[in-house]
Write a protein that holds these residues in place. Structure first.
Motif, PDB file in Angstrom:
ATOM      1  N   LYS A  51       6.982 -37.057 -22.266  1.00  0.00           N
ATOM      2  CA  LYS A  51       7.595 -38.388 -22.219  1.00  0.00           C
ATOM      3  C   LYS A  51       8.707 -38.535 -23.252  1.00  0.00           C
ATOM      4  N   ILE A  52       9.571 -37.544 -23.312  1.00  0.00           N
ATOM      5  CA  ILE A  52      10.737 -37.579 -24.186  1.00  0.00           C
ATOM      6  C   ILE A  52      11.872 -38.234 -23.412  1.00  0.00           C
ATOM      7  N   VAL A  53      12.543 -39.193 -24.038  1.00  0.00           N
ATOM      8  CA  VAL A  53      13.613 -39.918 -23.380  1.00  0.00           C
ATOM      9  C   VAL A  53      14.927 -39.616 -24.080  1.00  0.00           C
ATOM     10  N   GLY A  86      19.310 -40.192 -24.171  1.00  0.00           N
ATOM     11  CA  GLY A  86      20.193 -41.341 -24.083  1.00  0.00           C
ATOM     12  C   GLY A  86      20.978 -41.357 -22.792  1.00  0.00           C
ATOM     13  N   GLY A  87      21.645 -42.442 -22.543  1.00  0.00           N
ATOM     14  CA  GLY A  87      22.519 -42.561 -21.380  1.00  0.00           C
ATOM     15  C   GLY A  87      21.775 -42.905 -20.104  1.00  0.00           C
ATOM     16  N   VAL A  88      22.451 -42.710 -18.998  1.00  0.00           N
ATOM     17  CA  VAL A  88      21.891 -43.033 -17.683  1.00  0.00           C
ATOM     18  C   VAL A  88      20.667 -42.175 -17.388  1.00  0.00           C
ATOM     19  N   TYR A  89      20.687 -40.931 -17.824  1.00  0.00           N
ATOM     20  CA  TYR A  89      19.553 -40.032 -17.618  1.00  0.00           C
ATOM     21  C   TYR A  89      18.299 -40.586 -18.303  1.00  0.00           C
ATOM     22  N   GLY A  90      18.444 -41.055 -19.520  1.00  0.00           N
ATOM     23  CA  GLY A  90      17.315 -41.637 -20.243  1.00  0.00           C
ATOM     24  C   GLY A  90      16.827 -42.930 -19.621  1.00  0.00           C
ATOM     25  N   ILE A  91      17.753 -43.765 -19.175  1.00  0.00           N
ATOM     26  CA  ILE A  91      17.369 -45.016 -18.523  1.00  0.00           C
ATOM     27  C   ILE A  91      16.591 -44.733 -17.246  1.00  0.00           C
ATOM     28  N   HIS A 126      11.520 -44.737 -14.273  1.00  0.00           N
ATOM     29  CA  HIS A 126      10.525 -43.964 -13.532  1.00  0.00           C
ATOM     30  C   HIS A 126       9.120 -44.167 -14.108  1.00  0.00           C
ATOM     31  N   HIS A 127       8.987 -44.135 -15.430  1.00  0.00           N
ATOM     32  CA  HIS A 127       7.669 -44.277 -16.044  1.00  0.00           C
ATOM     33  C   HIS A 127       7.159 -45.719 -15.971  1.00  0.00           C
ATOM     34  N   VAL A 128       8.052 -46.687 -16.063  1.00  0.00           N
ATOM     35  CA  VAL A 128       7.632 -48.089 -16.023  1.00  0.00           C
ATOM     36  C   VAL A 128       7.212 -48.501 -14.615  1.00  0.00           C
TER      37      VAL A 128
END
Length: 88
Positions: free
Chosen positions: A43-45, A47-52, A57-59
């Protein structure tokens, strides 16, 4: 010596385009692999659109499964309706 055949410019351009697109596909595969192997399990996030997109996805895990179920249901019923009809 003008009779020596030279490689046409369009062949060189095609070769460069194929090389570029091949590298894009390989890099996309490596990024997807890194997500599946390293980022998603821990569950490493980033930055940017990829992180969002990872956070969304997890939420919303399981929220959008309704759309997949509805699609499969519609696909099955569509096939039943049109396969049972006799067309002239």
């Amino acid at each position: 010596m003008k009779h020596i055949q030279q490689k046409p410019a369009f062949k060189k351009q095609i070769h460069e385009s194929v090389t570029d697109y091949s590298l894009i596909i390989v890099r996309a595969f490596l990024q997807a692999l890194s997500y599946v192997v390293f980022l998603a399990p821990y569950k490493i996030v980033l930055g940017g659109v990829y992180g969002i997109s990872i956070v969304i996805h997890h939420v919303t895990k399981g929220v959008f499964s309704f759309f997949r179920t509805a699609y499969l249901w519609a696909q099955q019923h569509y096939a039943l309706i049109f396969h049972s009809c006799s067309w002239p």
